[in-house]
Design an enzyme around this catalytic site. Structure first.
Site, PDB file in Angstrom:
ATOM      1  N   ALA A  67      -4.180  -6.825 -36.251  1.00 17.58           N
ATOM      2  CA  ALA A  67      -4.443  -6.072 -37.677  1.00 17.58           C
ATOM      3  C   ALA A  67      -3.478  -6.894 -38.583  1.00 17.58           C
ATOM      4  O   ALA A  67      -3.976  -7.114 -39.668  1.00 17.58           O
ATOM      5  CB  ALA A  67      -3.696  -4.595 -37.389  1.00 17.58           C
ATOM      6  N   GLY A 105      -0.943  -6.329 -28.847  1.00 16.81           N
ATOM      7  CA  GLY A 105      -2.216  -6.956 -29.366  1.00 16.81           C
ATOM      8  C   GLY A 105      -2.936  -6.426 -30.478  1.00 16.81           C
ATOM      9  O   GLY A 105      -3.277  -7.253 -31.297  1.00 16.81           O
ATOM     10  N   CYS A 106      -3.049  -5.164 -30.409  1.00 13.33           N
ATOM     11  CA  CYS A 106      -3.832  -4.628 -31.858  1.00 13.33           C
ATOM     12  C   CYS A 106      -2.901  -4.882 -33.172  1.00 13.33           C
ATOM     13  O   CYS A 106      -3.542  -4.902 -34.131  1.00 13.33           O
ATOM     14  CB  CYS A 106      -4.113  -3.135 -31.488  1.00 13.33           C
ATOM     15  SG  CYS A 106      -5.302  -2.945 -29.863  1.00 13.33           S
ATOM     16  N   THR A 107      -1.899  -4.694 -32.938  1.00  9.95           N
ATOM     17  CA  THR A 107      -0.854  -4.741 -34.100  1.00  9.95           C
ATOM     18  C   THR A 107      -0.840  -6.154 -34.575  1.00  9.95           C
ATOM     19  O   THR A 107      -0.891  -6.552 -35.728  1.00  9.95           O
ATOM     20  CB  THR A 107       0.629  -4.489 -33.755  1.00  9.95           C
ATOM     21  OG1 THR A 107       0.806  -2.959 -33.305  1.00  9.95           O
ATOM     22  CG2 THR A 107       1.663  -4.595 -35.021  1.00  9.95           C
TER      23      THR A 107
END
Length: 154
Positions: free
Chosen positions: A49, A44-46
């Site tokens: 970003a 999710g963070c990738t």
């Protein structure tokens, strides 16, 4: 006390990717996006970003910088930024003081077990250093575009 729209953005001064430092004082005079994410190099963070990286030319075109903050130490953040060629600063809030000030370091619960963790949230800060818009409990798909739309309306 939690940050609300219209309030002055809480101050921060953190080490960031690329040997940079990010601070509220240095950002004063221009609007910016401050987003909090739980952990570098997770799915999710990738995605979040990379979506912000994709939106960067459009955001930059209207004079808006992006800063990501996670509780990770700087080393994994550097690896994450290099791996995905993220050009905007990713800051390390290892002490969670900034996350605490923005109300994003919260009690979470999984399978009945309570623990402290980073809430995925985004703050749009105006040129005067006031919080213009807040997104809490962010769902990643389409989020960067929503932020871009709100930024264009500033």
């Amino acid at each position: 006390m939690s940050v609300e729209e219209g309030m002055p953005a809480p101050a921060f001064d953190l080490p960031a990717s690329g040997g940079r430092t990010v601070s509220l004082a240095a950002m004063r005079g221009k609007p910016f996006v401050l987003y909090f994410y739980p952990k570098a190099d997770t799915s999710g963070c990738t995605r979040e970003a990379c979506d912000f990286q994709e939106a960067l030319p459009a955001l930059g075109g209207i004079g808006i910088d992006v800063v990501g903050i996670s509780p990770d130490p700087i080393k994994p953040i550097e690896k994450f930024a290099e791996k995905y060629e993220l050009t905007f600063p990713l800051a390390s809030d290892a002490e969670k003081t900034v996350a605490g000030a923005y109300g994003t370091w919260v009690e979470k619960s999984m399978y009945g077990r309570k623990y402290m963790g980073m809430d995925r949230a985004t703050f749009l800060v105006d040129a005067e250093g006031r919080v213009a818009r807040i997104w809490r409990k962010v769902k990643v798909p389409g989020h960067a575009q929503d932020v871009l739309k709100a930024a264009q309306a500033l």
